[in-house]
Scaffold this motif. Structure first.
Motif, PDB file in Angstrom:
ATOM      1  N   VAL A   1       0.868  -1.178   0.000  1.00  0.00           N
ATOM      2  CA  VAL A   1       0.000   0.000   0.000  1.00  0.00           C
ATOM      3  C   VAL A   1       0.903   1.225   0.000  1.00  0.00           C
ATOM      4  O   VAL A   1       1.840   1.309   0.800  1.00  0.00           O
ATOM      5  N   ILE A   2       0.663   2.147  -0.914  1.00  0.00           N
ATOM      6  CA  ILE A   2       1.500   3.339  -1.040  1.00  0.00           C
ATOM      7  C   ILE A   2       0.621   4.591  -0.954  1.00  0.00           C
ATOM      8  O   ILE A   2      -0.598   4.524  -1.125  1.00  0.00           O
ATOM      9  N   ALA A   3       1.251   5.721  -0.673  1.00  0.00           N
ATOM     10  CA  ALA A   3       0.554   7.010  -0.653  1.00  0.00           C
ATOM     11  C   ALA A   3       0.925   7.787  -1.900  1.00  0.00           C
ATOM     12  O   ALA A   3       2.109   7.891  -2.246  1.00  0.00           O
ATOM     13  N   VAL A   4      -0.094   8.333  -2.578  1.00  0.00           N
ATOM     14  CA  VAL A   4       0.128   9.040  -3.844  1.00  0.00           C
ATOM     15  C   VAL A   4      -0.706  10.313  -3.896  1.00  0.00           C
ATOM     16  O   VAL A   4      -1.775  10.395  -3.279  1.00  0.00           O
ATOM     17  N   PRO A   5      -0.240  11.315  -4.639  1.00  0.00           N
ATOM     18  CA  PRO A   5      -1.061  12.510  -4.853  1.00  0.00           C
ATOM     19  C   PRO A   5      -2.077  12.265  -5.965  1.00  0.00           C
ATOM     20  O   PRO A   5      -1.862  11.436  -6.849  1.00  0.00           O
ATOM     21  N   THR A   6      -3.195  12.972  -5.901  1.00  0.00           N
ATOM     22  CA  THR A   6      -4.168  12.961  -6.991  1.00  0.00           C
ATOM     23  C   THR A   6      -4.489  14.414  -7.340  1.00  0.00           C
ATOM     24  O   THR A   6      -3.838  15.337  -6.850  1.00  0.00           O
ATOM     25  N   ASP A   7      -5.513  14.613  -8.143  1.00  0.00           N
ATOM     26  CA  ASP A   7      -5.908  15.974  -8.507  1.00  0.00           C
ATOM     27  C   ASP A   7      -6.782  16.619  -7.433  1.00  0.00           C
ATOM     28  O   ASP A   7      -7.216  17.762  -7.591  1.00  0.00           O
ATOM     29  N   THR A   8      -7.027  15.901  -6.336  1.00  0.00           N
ATOM     30  CA  THR A   8      -7.832  16.468  -5.253  1.00  0.00           C
ATOM     31  C   THR A   8      -7.071  16.396  -3.927  1.00  0.00           C
ATOM     32  O   THR A   8      -6.625  17.403  -3.406  1.00  0.00           O
ATOM     33  N   ILE A   9      -6.919  15.176  -3.378  1.00  0.00           N
ATOM     34  CA  ILE A   9      -6.278  14.954  -2.080  1.00  0.00           C
ATOM     35  C   ILE A   9      -5.277  13.807  -2.201  1.00  0.00           C
ATOM     36  O   ILE A   9      -5.192  13.158  -3.252  1.00  0.00           O
ATOM     37  N   TYR A  10      -4.522  13.565  -1.137  1.00  0.00           N
ATOM     38  CA  TYR A  10      -3.622  12.413  -1.130  1.00  0.00           C
ATOM     39  C   TYR A  10      -4.423  11.134  -0.905  1.00  0.00           C
ATOM     40  O   TYR A  10      -5.415  11.120  -0.163  1.00  0.00           O
ATOM     41  N   GLY A  11      -3.973  10.058  -1.575  1.00  0.00           N
ATOM     42  CA  GLY A  11      -4.668   8.797  -1.470  1.00  0.00           C
ATOM     43  C   GLY A  11      -3.756   7.658  -1.071  1.00  0.00           C
ATOM     44  O   GLY A  11      -2.534   7.721  -1.253  1.00  0.00           O
TER      45      GLY A  11
ATOM     46  N   SER B   1      -9.403  14.629   5.303  1.00  0.00           N
ATOM     47  CA  SER B   1      -8.571  14.287   4.154  1.00  0.00           C
ATOM     48  C   SER B   1      -7.300  15.136   4.180  1.00  0.00           C
ATOM     49  O   SER B   1      -7.245  16.180   4.826  1.00  0.00           O
ATOM     50  N   THR B   2      -6.278  14.681   3.460  1.00  0.00           N
ATOM     51  CA  THR B   2      -4.968  15.326   3.562  1.00  0.00           C
ATOM     52  C   THR B   2      -4.538  15.965   2.247  1.00  0.00           C
ATOM     53  O   THR B   2      -4.755  15.411   1.164  1.00  0.00           O
ATOM     54  N   LEU B   3      -3.907  17.126   2.365  1.00  0.00           N
ATOM     55  CA  LEU B   3      -3.458  17.887   1.202  1.00  0.00           C
ATOM     56  C   LEU B   3      -1.937  17.947   1.085  1.00  0.00           C
ATOM     57  O   LEU B   3      -1.414  18.472   0.116  1.00  0.00           O
ATOM     58  N   SER B   4      -1.228  17.422   2.091  1.00  0.00           N
ATOM     59  CA  SER B   4       0.234  17.358   2.036  1.00  0.00           C
ATOM     60  C   SER B   4       0.683  16.091   2.749  1.00  0.00           C
ATOM     61  O   SER B   4      -0.039  15.551   3.598  1.00  0.00           O
ATOM     62  N   VAL B   5       1.882  15.612   2.421  1.00  0.00           N
ATOM     63  CA  VAL B   5       2.357  14.359   3.016  1.00  0.00           C
ATOM     64  C   VAL B   5       2.594  14.504   4.513  1.00  0.00           C
ATOM     65  O   VAL B   5       2.534  13.518   5.259  1.00  0.00           O
ATOM     66  N   LYS B   6       2.854  15.704   4.966  1.00  0.00           N
ATOM     67  CA  LYS B   6       3.103  15.925   6.394  1.00  0.00           C
ATOM     68  C   LYS B   6       1.867  15.640   7.228  1.00  0.00           C
ATOM     69  O   LYS B   6       1.959  15.275   8.406  1.00  0.00           O
TER      70      LYS B   6
ATOM     71  N   ALA C   1      -5.878   9.283   2.122  1.00  0.00           N
ATOM     72  CA  ALA C   1      -4.714   8.983   2.973  1.00  0.00           C
ATOM     73  C   ALA C   1      -4.935   9.538   4.374  1.00  0.00           C
ATOM     74  O   ALA C   1      -4.445  10.610   4.731  1.00  0.00           O
ATOM     75  N   ASN C   2      -5.682   8.808   5.167  1.00  0.00           N
ATOM     76  CA  ASN C   2      -5.961   9.192   6.547  1.00  0.00           C
ATOM     77  C   ASN C   2      -6.569   7.989   7.254  1.00  0.00           C
ATOM     78  O   ASN C   2      -6.964   7.013   6.618  1.00  0.00           O
ATOM     79  N   PHE C   3      -6.619   8.045   8.585  1.00  0.00           N
ATOM     80  CA  PHE C   3      -7.428   7.077   9.311  1.00  0.00           C
ATOM     81  C   PHE C   3      -8.890   7.418   9.061  1.00  0.00           C
ATOM     82  O   PHE C   3      -9.241   8.578   8.826  1.00  0.00           O
ATOM     83  N   SER C   4      -9.764   6.428   9.125  1.00  0.00           N
ATOM     84  CA  SER C   4     -11.194   6.700   8.990  1.00  0.00           C
ATOM     85  C   SER C   4     -11.620   7.735  10.017  1.00  0.00           C
ATOM     86  O   SER C   4     -11.185   7.699  11.168  1.00  0.00           O
TER      87      SER C   4
ATOM     88  N   LEU D   1       3.092   1.919   5.443  1.00  0.00           N
ATOM     89  CA  LEU D   1       3.087   2.029   3.985  1.00  0.00           C
ATOM     90  C   LEU D   1       4.376   1.527   3.357  1.00  0.00           C
ATOM     91  O   LEU D   1       5.437   1.544   3.978  1.00  0.00           O
ATOM     92  N   GLY D   2       4.269   1.097   2.106  1.00  0.00           N
ATOM     93  CA  GLY D   2       5.460   0.681   1.380  1.00  0.00           C
ATOM     94  C   GLY D   2       6.301   1.866   0.954  1.00  0.00           C
ATOM     95  O   GLY D   2       7.532   1.792   0.932  1.00  0.00           O
ATOM     96  N   ALA D   3       5.647   2.975   0.612  1.00  0.00           N
ATOM     97  CA  ALA D   3       6.347   4.194   0.208  1.00  0.00           C
ATOM     98  C   ALA D   3       5.356   5.343   0.189  1.00  0.00           C
ATOM     99  O   ALA D   3       4.141   5.145   0.080  1.00  0.00           O
ATOM    100  N   VAL D   4       5.892   6.553   0.307  1.00  0.00           N
ATOM    101  CA  VAL D   4       5.093   7.781   0.232  1.00  0.00           C
ATOM    102  C   VAL D   4       5.665   8.628  -0.899  1.00  0.00           C
ATOM    103  O   VAL D   4       6.860   8.939  -0.914  1.00  0.00           O
ATOM    104  N   PHE D   5       4.809   8.998  -1.841  1.00  0.00           N
ATOM    105  CA  PHE D   5       5.257   9.786  -2.991  1.00  0.00           C
ATOM    106  C   PHE D   5       4.741  11.220  -2.842  1.00  0.00           C
ATOM    107  O   PHE D   5       3.531  11.458  -2.798  1.00  0.00           O
ATOM    108  N   ASP D   6       5.681  12.141  -2.730  1.00  0.00           N
ATOM    109  CA  ASP D   6       5.385  13.523  -2.377  1.00  0.00           C
ATOM    110  C   ASP D   6       5.164  14.368  -3.625  1.00  0.00           C
ATOM    111  O   ASP D   6       6.088  14.597  -4.403  1.00  0.00           O
ATOM    112  N   GLY D   7       3.938  14.832  -3.791  1.00  0.00           N
ATOM    113  CA  GLY D   7       3.596  15.703  -4.911  1.00  0.00           C
ATOM    114  C   GLY D   7       3.377  17.138  -4.486  1.00  0.00           C
ATOM    115  O   GLY D   7       2.764  17.915  -5.229  1.00  0.00           O
ATOM    116  N   GLY D   8       3.864  17.497  -3.287  1.00  0.00           N
ATOM    117  CA  GLY D   8       3.694  18.860  -2.801  1.00  0.00           C
ATOM    118  C   GLY D   8       2.318  19.081  -2.202  1.00  0.00           C
ATOM    119  O   GLY D   8       1.566  18.134  -1.927  1.00  0.00           O
TER     120      GLY D   8
END
Length: 311
Positions: free
Chosen positions: A113-123, A236-241, A229-232, A250-257
């Motif tokens: 399971v990885i964290a990725v940016p989308t056009d709305t929020i992190y997923g 919702s999250t807008l940055s990896v921080k 990308a959050n606990f239930s 997670l296997g990896a976190v990909f930072d899209g700002g």
């Protein structure tokens, strides 16, 4: 006393590097910033626990001691729960890194399971047809398996492969996608993971308008399960921080700002619309593009099922 939701060791209250306080575990990397004032480091009030740990989850992390709070006289009876063990912290990789796309696809292939940016929020993303990956995704989220997750694909032809869309024109789908919308359709026989949305025969399908995730899904060439990308029950999250407390799972976190201009009103995510019935649409979640989506649907002759007369 509070227990760590990942390793069940006692959480300590410490000064956060930026400002304020945070809960931290001395054994694993779990850190959760306290966003509201805590009346006592040793005995925070129950309403403060509810806010910090997430409603009923507060009681799952209260020490099984007979100590009485000196402020409110409550006795802590509930035992601590042991959740997923953290093996190591996930690597953080900028999406601009030349190997980021291939690394993300490799992680998906290997069931991570990885964290990725989308056009709305992190997923949080994983392979949609991998049973173990889907179970891991739900475990990380602390999510009821009856609550569905969407899938992410690359092309409109993929939408038709994984969802029953014969009644929808290419013009309509190309007007909606890519973009901040989730189209809900009946699953096809190819989406055959019994752990993916077991409580419904429908699936939400996304094609985000985001270069990185589109390259990942194209290289992976299979549907990618996607949820916030959050606990239930967390925002919702807008940055990896904002979801650092998930890194250890997670296997990896990909930072899209910072996404969606960092605006709180954009945390609602994509607009979710059910298009499973011929000629009709139903808005399940308004999201950030509600007005635009409704205009497109009605310009294409679809009617809002909630506005139909029962006679």
């Amino acid at each position: 006393m509070l227990f760590c939701p990942t390793c069940s060791n006692i959480l300590m209250v410490e000064e956060a590097p930026e400002s304020g306080l945070r809960y931290a575990c001395n054994t694993c990397p779990y850190v959760y910033n306290i966003r509201r004032k805590v009346s006592s480091r040793t005995f925070p009030k129950l309403k403060e626990l509810d806010y910090i740990m997430g409603g009923a989850a507060a009681w799952e992390n209260v020490d099984s001691t007979d100590a009485v709070c000196p402020k409110c006289a409550h006795v802590r009876y509930q035992s601590a729960s042991t959740k997923m063990k953290i093996e190591k912290m996930a690597p953080l990789m900028p999406c601009s890194d030349s190997s980021a796309v291939s690394k993300a696809a490799e992680m998906l292939v290997n069931g991570h399971v990885i964290a990725v940016p989308t056009d709305t929020i992190y997923g949080l993303a994983c392979s949609a047809n991998c049973p173990e990956a889907i179970k891991k995704l739900y475990n990380i989220k602390g999510r009821d398996s009856a609550k569905p997750v969407a899938i992410c694909v690359t092309y409109v032809t993929d939408v038709r492969k994984w969802g029953e869309a014969e009644h929808l024109s290419d013009d309509l789908l190309n007007s909606l996608l890519p973009g901040p919308v989730t189209v809900v359709l009946q699953k096809t026989k190819y989406l055959n993971n019994p752990f993916l949305n077991p409580a419904t025969a429908k699936i939400g399908i996304r094609i985000p308008d985001h270069n990185f995730i589109n390259k990942v899904t194209k290289l992976f060439d299979l549907p990618v399960a996607l949820t916030s990308a959050n606990f239930s029950n967390e925002p919702s999250t807008l940055s990896v921080k904002e979801f650092e407390h998930l890194y250890g799972h997670l296997g990896a976190v990909f930072d899209g700002g910072v996404l969606s201009q960092g605006l709180d009103q954009n945390r609602t995510g994509s607009t979710v619309v059910d298009l499973s019935k011929i000629g009709l649409y139903k808005i399940i979640r308004k999201g950030i593009s509600y007005e635009k989506i409704v205009t497109i649907l009605e310009d294409n002759g679809l009617k809002n099922v909630e506005h139909l007369s029962p006679f």
